[in-house]
Design a protein around this motif. Structure first.
Motif, PDB file in Angstrom:
ATOM      1  N   ASN A   1      14.620  11.512   1.280  1.00 45.88           N
ATOM      2  CA  ASN A   1      13.910  11.362   0.011  1.00 45.88           C
ATOM      3  C   ASN A   1      12.400  11.274   0.191  1.00 45.88           C
ATOM      4  N   ILE A   2      11.902  11.888   1.259  1.00 52.82           N
ATOM      5  CA  ILE A   2      10.478  11.807   1.584  1.00 52.82           C
ATOM      6  C   ILE A   2       9.607  12.310   0.432  1.00 52.82           C
ATOM      7  N   ASP A   3      10.104  13.275  -0.345  1.00 52.59           N
ATOM      8  CA  ASP A   3       9.333  13.823  -1.467  1.00 52.59           C
ATOM      9  C   ASP A   3       9.180  12.833  -2.618  1.00 52.59           C
ATOM     10  N   LYS A   4      10.036  11.818  -2.663  1.00 57.88           N
ATOM     11  CA  LYS A   4       9.976  10.833  -3.747  1.00 57.88           C
ATOM     12  C   LYS A   4       8.996   9.698  -3.459  1.00 57.88           C
ATOM     13  N   ILE A   5       8.513   9.634  -2.220  1.00 60.50           N
ATOM     14  CA  ILE A   5       7.643   8.527  -1.836  1.00 60.50           C
ATOM     15  C   ILE A   5       6.303   8.620  -2.561  1.00 60.50           C
TER      16      ILE A   5
ATOM     17  N   THR B   1       1.423   2.917  -6.141  1.00 62.19           N
ATOM     18  CA  THR B   1       0.650   2.632  -7.353  1.00 62.19           C
ATOM     19  C   THR B   1      -0.835   2.679  -7.016  1.00 62.19           C
ATOM     20  N   GLU B   2      -1.660   2.615  -8.042  1.00 65.64           N
ATOM     21  CA  GLU B   2      -3.097   2.581  -7.836  1.00 65.64           C
ATOM     22  C   GLU B   2      -3.480   1.341  -7.021  1.00 65.64           C
ATOM     23  N   MET B   3      -2.862   0.213  -7.365  1.00 68.27           N
ATOM     24  CA  MET B   3      -3.116  -1.021  -6.612  1.00 68.27           C
ATOM     25  C   MET B   3      -2.632  -0.872  -5.169  1.00 68.27           C
ATOM     26  N   GLY B   4      -1.513  -0.186  -5.000  1.00 61.85           N
ATOM     27  CA  GLY B   4      -0.963   0.041  -3.672  1.00 61.85           C
ATOM     28  C   GLY B   4      -1.919   0.829  -2.801  1.00 61.85           C
ATOM     29  N   VAL B   5      -2.560   1.844  -3.391  1.00 62.89           N
ATOM     30  CA  VAL B   5      -3.538   2.660  -2.647  1.00 62.89           C
ATOM     31  C   VAL B   5      -4.640   1.772  -2.100  1.00 62.89           C
ATOM     32  N   GLY B   6      -5.191   0.921  -2.946  1.00 61.16           N
ATOM     33  CA  GLY B   6      -6.265   0.021  -2.535  1.00 61.16           C
ATOM     34  C   GLY B   6      -5.827  -0.938  -1.445  1.00 61.16           C
ATOM     35  N   ARG B   7      -4.629  -1.492  -1.627  1.00 64.68           N
ATOM     36  CA  ARG B   7      -4.093  -2.461  -0.661  1.00 64.68           C
ATOM     37  C   ARG B   7      -3.869  -1.815   0.700  1.00 64.68           C
ATOM     38  N   ILE B   8      -3.276  -0.622   0.706  1.00 67.11           N
ATOM     39  CA  ILE B   8      -2.975   0.082   1.960  1.00 67.11           C
ATOM     40  C   ILE B   8      -4.275   0.484   2.663  1.00 67.11           C
ATOM     41  N   LYS B   9      -5.235   1.008   1.883  1.00 66.48           N
ATOM     42  CA  LYS B   9      -6.525   1.400   2.470  1.00 66.48           C
ATOM     43  C   LYS B   9      -7.195   0.201   3.129  1.00 66.48           C
ATOM     44  N   LYS B  10      -7.172  -0.939   2.431  1.00 61.52           N
ATOM     45  CA  LYS B  10      -7.820  -2.138   2.952  1.00 61.52           C
ATOM     46  C   LYS B  10      -7.098  -2.644   4.196  1.00 61.52           C
TER      47      LYS B  10
ATOM     48  N   ASP C   1      -5.956  10.644   0.534  1.00 64.19           N
ATOM     49  CA  ASP C   1      -4.533  10.664   0.202  1.00 64.19           C
ATOM     50  C   ASP C   1      -3.737   9.700   1.090  1.00 64.19           C
ATOM     51  N   VAL C   2      -3.634   8.467   0.614  1.00 57.59           N
ATOM     52  CA  VAL C   2      -2.932   7.413   1.351  1.00 57.59           C
ATOM     53  C   VAL C   2      -1.440   7.731   1.470  1.00 57.59           C
ATOM     54  N   VAL C   3      -0.851   8.264   0.402  1.00 60.76           N
ATOM     55  CA  VAL C   3       0.583   8.583   0.400  1.00 60.76           C
ATOM     56  C   VAL C   3       0.884   9.633   1.466  1.00 60.76           C
ATOM     57  N   GLU C   4       0.062  10.653   1.540  1.00 63.79           N
ATOM     58  CA  GLU C   4       0.261  11.711   2.536  1.00 63.79           C
ATOM     59  C   GLU C   4       0.129  11.138   3.951  1.00 63.79           C
ATOM     60  N   TYR C   5      -0.838  10.263   4.144  1.00 58.14           N
ATOM     61  CA  TYR C   5      -1.026   9.600   5.440  1.00 58.14           C
ATOM     62  C   TYR C   5       0.246   8.842   5.826  1.00 58.14           C
ATOM     63  N   CYS C   6       0.778   8.067   4.880  1.00 57.57           N
ATOM     64  CA  CYS C   6       1.992   7.285   5.156  1.00 57.57           C
ATOM     65  C   CYS C   6       3.200   8.181   5.405  1.00 57.57           C
ATOM     66  N   LYS C   7       3.344   9.238   4.608  1.00 58.03           N
ATOM     67  CA  LYS C   7       4.460  10.176   4.793  1.00 58.03           C
ATOM     68  C   LYS C   7       4.425  10.785   6.189  1.00 58.03           C
ATOM     69  N   ASN C   8       3.225  11.170   6.634  1.00 59.85           N
ATOM     70  CA  ASN C   8       3.101  11.766   7.966  1.00 59.85           C
ATOM     71  C   ASN C   8       3.505  10.776   9.049  1.00 59.85           C
TER      72      ASN C   8
ATOM     73  N   TYR D   1      11.323   4.142  -4.033  1.00 61.06           N
ATOM     74  CA  TYR D   1      10.549   4.886  -3.023  1.00 61.06           C
ATOM     75  C   TYR D   1       9.037   4.677  -3.184  1.00 61.06           C
ATOM     76  N   THR D   2       8.686   3.494  -3.678  1.00 63.68           N
ATOM     77  CA  THR D   2       7.277   3.127  -3.802  1.00 63.68           C
ATOM     78  C   THR D   2       6.826   2.483  -2.499  1.00 63.68           C
ATOM     79  N   ILE D   3       5.694   2.939  -1.970  1.00 67.79           N
ATOM     80  CA  ILE D   3       5.119   2.271  -0.797  1.00 67.79           C
ATOM     81  C   ILE D   3       4.501   0.982  -1.314  1.00 67.79           C
ATOM     82  N   ILE D   4       5.063  -0.142  -0.895  1.00 73.25           N
ATOM     83  CA  ILE D   4       4.619  -1.442  -1.383  1.00 73.25           C
ATOM     84  C   ILE D   4       3.361  -1.880  -0.648  1.00 73.25           C
ATOM     85  N   THR D   5       3.403  -1.786   0.657  1.00 72.41           N
ATOM     86  CA  THR D   5       2.251  -2.197   1.462  1.00 72.41           C
ATOM     87  C   THR D   5       2.367  -1.602   2.856  1.00 72.41           C
ATOM     88  N   ALA D   6       1.307  -1.774   3.616  1.00 71.05           N
ATOM     89  CA  ALA D   6       1.293  -1.372   5.020  1.00 71.05           C
ATOM     90  C   ALA D   6       0.384  -2.335   5.757  1.00 71.05           C
TER      91      ALA D   6
END
Length: 77
Positions: free
Chosen positions: A5-9, A12-21, A29-36, A68-73
């Motif tokens: 289900n990699i295509d469903k990953i 959220t906007e808040m998630g992008v900020g949290r992961i980047k930080k 593209d944080v999602v693409e980075y995580c998928k890779n 399939y939401t990336i919650i954090t990293a």
């Protein structure tokens, strides 16, 4: 399985900020980075409760198993 289900990953906007930080990323593209990272053959993927955990290169990515939401990293210490 998460990889089926990699295509469903997504995140959220808040998630992008949290992961980047948390990962100190400077990528648009944080999602693409995580998928890779998740697709890497060396990535260790396991499920615990309602989440998938993906560990690679001292990074742990948490993905909700239902949405399939990336919650954090995080960078592993």
């Amino acid at each position: 399985m998460l990889l089926d289900n990699i295509d469903k990953i997504h995140t959220t906007e808040m998630g992008v900020g949290r992961i980047k930080k948390n990962l100190q990323l400077d990528t648009a593209d944080v999602v693409e980075y995580c998928k890779n990272k998740i697709l890497d053959k060396d990535c260790h993927i396991y499920r615990q409760g309602k989440n998938w955990y993906c560990e690679i290169d001292n990074i742990k990515i948490t993905v909700n198993a239902h949405s399939y939401t990336i919650i954090t990293a995080h960078i592993l210490k």
